[in-house]
Structures are given as C-alpha cells and as structure tokens.
Design a protein around this motif. Structure first.
Motif, PDB file in Angstrom:
ATOM      1  N   ASP A   1       0.800  -1.219   0.000  1.00 53.52           N
ATOM      2  CA  ASP A   1       0.000   0.000   0.000  1.00 53.52           C
ATOM      3  C   ASP A   1       0.838   1.277   0.000  1.00 53.52           C
ATOM      4  N   TYR A   2       2.159   1.137   0.004  1.00 50.33           N
ATOM      5  CA  TYR A   2       3.028   2.314  -0.044  1.00 50.33           C
ATOM      6  C   TYR A   2       3.045   2.859  -1.468  1.00 50.33           C
ATOM      7  N   ASP A   3       3.089   4.193  -1.596  1.00 47.32           N
ATOM      8  CA  ASP A   3       2.946   4.762  -2.940  1.00 47.32           C
ATOM      9  C   ASP A   3       3.845   5.973  -3.222  1.00 47.32           C
ATOM     10  N   HIS A   4       4.862   6.215  -2.396  1.00 51.56           N
ATOM     11  CA  HIS A   4       5.741   7.356  -2.650  1.00 51.56           C
ATOM     12  C   HIS A   4       6.901   7.011  -3.585  1.00 51.56           C
ATOM     13  N   PHE A   5       7.378   5.775  -3.505  1.00 51.01           N
ATOM     14  CA  PHE A   5       8.537   5.364  -4.293  1.00 51.01           C
ATOM     15  C   PHE A   5       8.431   3.859  -4.476  1.00 51.01           C
ATOM     16  N   THR A   6       8.524   3.391  -5.717  1.00 42.82           N
ATOM     17  CA  THR A   6       8.376   1.964  -6.005  1.00 42.82           C
ATOM     18  C   THR A   6       9.676   1.390  -6.532  1.00 42.82           C
ATOM     19  N   ILE A   7      10.109   0.296  -5.926  1.00 45.27           N
ATOM     20  CA  ILE A   7      11.306  -0.419  -6.359  1.00 45.27           C
ATOM     21  C   ILE A   7      10.871  -1.760  -6.944  1.00 45.27           C
ATOM     22  N   ASN A   8      11.171  -1.972  -8.223  1.00 44.41           N
ATOM     23  CA  ASN A   8      10.909  -3.253  -8.873  1.00 44.41           C
ATOM     24  C   ASN A   8      12.206  -4.048  -8.904  1.00 44.41           C
ATOM     25  N   LEU A   9      12.201  -5.220  -8.303  1.00 45.86           N
ATOM     26  CA  LEU A   9      13.380  -6.074  -8.260  1.00 45.86           C
ATOM     27  C   LEU A   9      13.268  -7.124  -9.354  1.00 45.86           C
ATOM     28  N   ALA A  10      14.100  -7.003 -10.378  1.00 45.02           N
ATOM     29  CA  ALA A  10      14.072  -7.956 -11.487  1.00 45.02           C
ATOM     30  C   ALA A  10      14.982  -9.134 -11.126  1.00 45.02           C
ATOM     31  N   ILE A  11      14.367 -10.224 -10.712  1.00 47.41           N
ATOM     32  CA  ILE A  11      15.096 -11.410 -10.251  1.00 47.41           C
ATOM     33  C   ILE A  11      14.541 -12.621 -10.997  1.00 47.41           C
ATOM     34  N   ALA A  12      15.446 -13.465 -11.500  1.00 46.97           N
ATOM     35  CA  ALA A  12      15.044 -14.556 -12.400  1.00 46.97           C
ATOM     36  C   ALA A  12      14.276 -13.945 -13.568  1.00 46.97           C
ATOM     37  N   TYR A  13      14.834 -12.851 -14.066  1.00 42.76           N
ATOM     38  CA  TYR A  13      14.145 -12.061 -15.094  1.00 42.76           C
ATOM     39  C   TYR A  13      14.839 -12.208 -16.452  1.00 42.76           C
ATOM     40  N   GLY A  14      14.023 -12.289 -17.482  1.00 41.27           N
ATOM     41  CA  GLY A  14      14.497 -12.252 -18.863  1.00 41.27           C
ATOM     42  C   GLY A  14      13.412 -11.615 -19.704  1.00 41.27           C
ATOM     43  N   GLY A  15      13.755 -10.641 -20.516  1.00 40.83           N
ATOM     44  CA  GLY A  15      12.750  -9.913 -21.276  1.00 40.83           C
ATOM     45  C   GLY A  15      11.948 -10.787 -22.219  1.00 40.83           C
ATOM     46  N   ARG A  16      12.630 -11.668 -22.942  1.00 40.05           N
ATOM     47  CA  ARG A  16      11.912 -12.544 -23.866  1.00 40.05           C
ATOM     48  C   ARG A  16      11.072 -13.575 -23.106  1.00 40.05           C
ATOM     49  N   ASN A  17      11.615 -14.066 -21.995  1.00 37.23           N
ATOM     50  CA  ASN A  17      10.858 -15.008 -21.170  1.00 37.23           C
ATOM     51  C   ASN A  17       9.601 -14.346 -20.626  1.00 37.23           C
ATOM     52  N   GLU A  18       9.705 -13.067 -20.272  1.00 40.32           N
ATOM     53  CA  GLU A  18       8.564 -12.317 -19.771  1.00 40.32           C
ATOM     54  C   GLU A  18       7.440 -12.273 -20.807  1.00 40.32           C
ATOM     55  N   ILE A  19       7.792 -12.034 -22.061  1.00 36.16           N
ATOM     56  CA  ILE A  19       6.801 -11.952 -23.126  1.00 36.16           C
ATOM     57  C   ILE A  19       6.197 -13.333 -23.419  1.00 36.16           C
ATOM     58  N   VAL A  20       7.032 -14.375 -23.342  1.00 38.53           N
ATOM     59  CA  VAL A  20       6.536 -15.739 -23.533  1.00 38.53           C
ATOM     60  C   VAL A  20       5.499 -16.095 -22.462  1.00 38.53           C
ATOM     61  N   LEU A  21       5.801 -15.760 -21.202  1.00 34.96           N
ATOM     62  CA  LEU A  21       4.865 -16.050 -20.112  1.00 34.96           C
ATOM     63  C   LEU A  21       3.549 -15.297 -20.299  1.00 34.96           C
ATOM     64  N   ALA A  22       3.638 -14.049 -20.766  1.00 31.52           N
ATOM     65  CA  ALA A  22       2.423 -13.272 -21.014  1.00 31.52           C
ATOM     66  C   ALA A  22       1.609 -13.902 -22.139  1.00 31.52           C
ATOM     67  N   ALA A  23       2.299 -14.362 -23.190  1.00 31.66           N
ATOM     68  CA  ALA A  23       1.602 -14.994 -24.320  1.00 31.66           C
ATOM     69  C   ALA A  23       0.877 -16.261 -23.869  1.00 31.66           C
ATOM     70  N   LYS A  24       1.526 -17.060 -23.019  1.00 32.41           N
ATOM     71  CA  LYS A  24       0.887 -18.274 -22.508  1.00 32.41           C
ATOM     72  C   LYS A  24      -0.359 -17.936 -21.691  1.00 32.41           C
ATOM     73  N   SER A  25      -0.251 -16.887 -20.881  1.00 33.78           N
ATOM     74  CA  SER A  25      -1.388 -16.477 -20.053  1.00 33.78           C
ATOM     75  C   SER A  25      -2.564 -16.025 -20.912  1.00 33.78           C
ATOM     76  N   ILE A  26      -2.269 -15.255 -21.973  1.00 34.88           N
ATOM     77  CA  ILE A  26      -3.334 -14.799 -22.878  1.00 34.88           C
ATOM     78  C   ILE A  26      -3.961 -15.982 -23.607  1.00 34.88           C
ATOM     79  N   LEU A  27      -3.115 -16.931 -24.020  1.00 34.09           N
ATOM     80  CA  LEU A  27      -3.612 -18.110 -24.724  1.00 34.09           C
ATOM     81  C   LEU A  27      -4.562 -18.920 -23.836  1.00 34.09           C
TER      82      LEU A  27
END
Length: 259
Positions: A141-167
């Motif tokens: 619920d904090y909203d002054h500053f957001t830190i996104n931690l990219a861990i086990a992250y890959g840009g192409r893998n991210e898009i693949v996971l999104a495509a599977k979810s949409i499918l």
C-alpha cells in the motif's frame, strides 16, 4: 587530498543537478560489474556482490531524494542460473538477507517505499520467494517510491509467459483473439504491478548493451540509455546525475516538447 576530492565532487553534483530540469519518472538500472570489481580488487566474488548490494541501497536513497518515483533494478537474470552452484548459493543467501532487512528498515516505512518483484517466480528457491513475497505484502500500500526487483528475469521469457497467459484465457473464452491489443499484453506482463514505461536505462561496467532488459517498457518506449564505465560497487552520484542529464537533454531536444 580525499577531502578535496569529496568537496570537488560535491560541487560537481550541484552543477549537474542545476542542469537537470526534467527528472525521469522511471529509471531502470543494469547493475553490472560486481564480479569484475572483485577480481580486480583481489577480493572474493561473494564480497563483490555484497558491496554491490550496499551500493544499491545508497543509489535508492539518491534516486528518492532527486525525485525519481519508480526504479527497476536488474538483480539477477534467467541466464545467471548458469553460474556455479556455490555462487548461486551465495547470491540467494544475500538476496534473502536483504529481503529480511527490508521489513525492519525504517527508511522503507518512513518514505513509503513499495517493493515488488518482476521475474519468473517458478525458478526461485522457496525460502527466498517466501521472504520477498512477505516484503511485497507489507509494502503493497506504499505509494511514494516503487522499487521493482528484477530477479530470475528475462525480457523474452517475460513476453513468452504473457503470451501463454493470454492463450489460456482465449481457450477459456474470457478473451477473444480480436480483443487482443497493446493493453491486453501489458496487463498480462505486469498483472497488478502498475509499472510505468521506462524513461532512462543506466548500465554500469562499461558494457554497451541492454541485455534483454525490459524490452516492452524500455525499447517500446524508446527510453534513453546511459552507459558508464564504473563497476556497480564504484557507481557514484555523479554517474547517476550524468544519466539524468542525458535524459534531460533528450527531452529538451524532442520536437514534441513544449517548454
């Protein structure tokens, strides 16, 4: 000599700040060079990673004070799982310690800092995943500053996971193929995370590539990219401000910009 150097750097920081009329809303950082810094300094790689983690906390303070509202930190890529078993163990021990420390960090609660993880959670050790998800629950619920931690992250893998979810949703009939658009893809890339487009990418370690980092939010937004030489543990406030200055200059030179 040290005091003189610090004084001159302080003056230069103030000079750079005066040049930056436009502060990027969202900065993404590829924290590169911990291992090379360790080897060249004659210390253990594990200590290089710990010094890098300390620098991360310092940079978050700088960014918050300057007025940045979102920061994404490339902590660990899917390709990093190829490292040795010992190094992986040391890294996730460090990540777990830092996740535990976030909960009791007064700065987090005073400054209303929200933490959230982006990456493939199925690849993460159970103990670490439990700790980072607890951090997410506590700071959601904090909203002054957001830190996104990219861990086990890959840009192409991210898009693949999104495509599977949409499918899956098209098979259920909750989405028709004709309804799929940019907003649909973004919703499945960052469910409930509300991550804005990246304005500026910074990469340390003198390696001039973006390494499959945030292709949708950064490349799609044509974000500014600033490459600098210092390894991550040696990154200075001057380097951060130089990146912001480059972003500022790009905004000023944009024909769609009206002062």
């Amino acid at each position: 000599m040290k005091r003189a150097k610090e004084y001159l750097e302080s003056l230069y920081e103030k000079y750079l700040l005066r040049q930056c009329r436009h502060v990027p809303k969202h900065i993404a950082i590829i924290q590169d060079g911990n291992r090379r810094f360790a080897r060249e300094s004659g210390i253990e790689v594990a200590l290089g990673h710990r010094l890098g983690a300390e620098k991360t906390e310092t940079v978050m303070d700088w960014a918050h004070d300057i007025g940045v509202t979102h920061m994404t930190l490339y902590c660990f890529s899917t390709e990093n799982f190829r490292r040795t078993k010992d190094e992986l163990g040391e890294l996730f021990t460090l990540f777990t310690e830092k996740a535990i420390g976030i909960v009791s960090d007064e700065r987090v609660h005073k400054n209303k800092i929200k933490f959230q993880m982006v990456g493939d959670r199925n690849l993460l050790p159970k103990d670490f995943l439990e700790k980072i998800e607890r951090v997410e629950r506590i700071t959601k619920d904090y909203d002054h500053f957001t830190i996104n931690l990219a861990i086990a992250y890959g840009g192409r893998n991210e898009i693949v996971l999104a495509a599977k979810s949409i499918l899956q949703e098209t098979r259920k009939g909750t989405i028709s193929p004709e309804e799929i658009d940019i907003q649909t893809i973004e919703a499945h890339l960052y469910r409930e995370q509300n991550i804005p487009p990246v304005d500026l990418i910074i990469r340390t370690g003198n390696d001039k590539r973006t390494s499959n980092f945030l292709p949708w939010l950064a490349n799609g937004n044509e974000s500014a990219v600033y490459f600098c030489a210092p390894y991550w543990p040696m990154f200075r406030k001057i380097d951060l401000l130089r990146g912001i200055r480059m972003y500022d200059q790009r905004i000023k030179n944009d024909p769609s910009y009206f002062p």
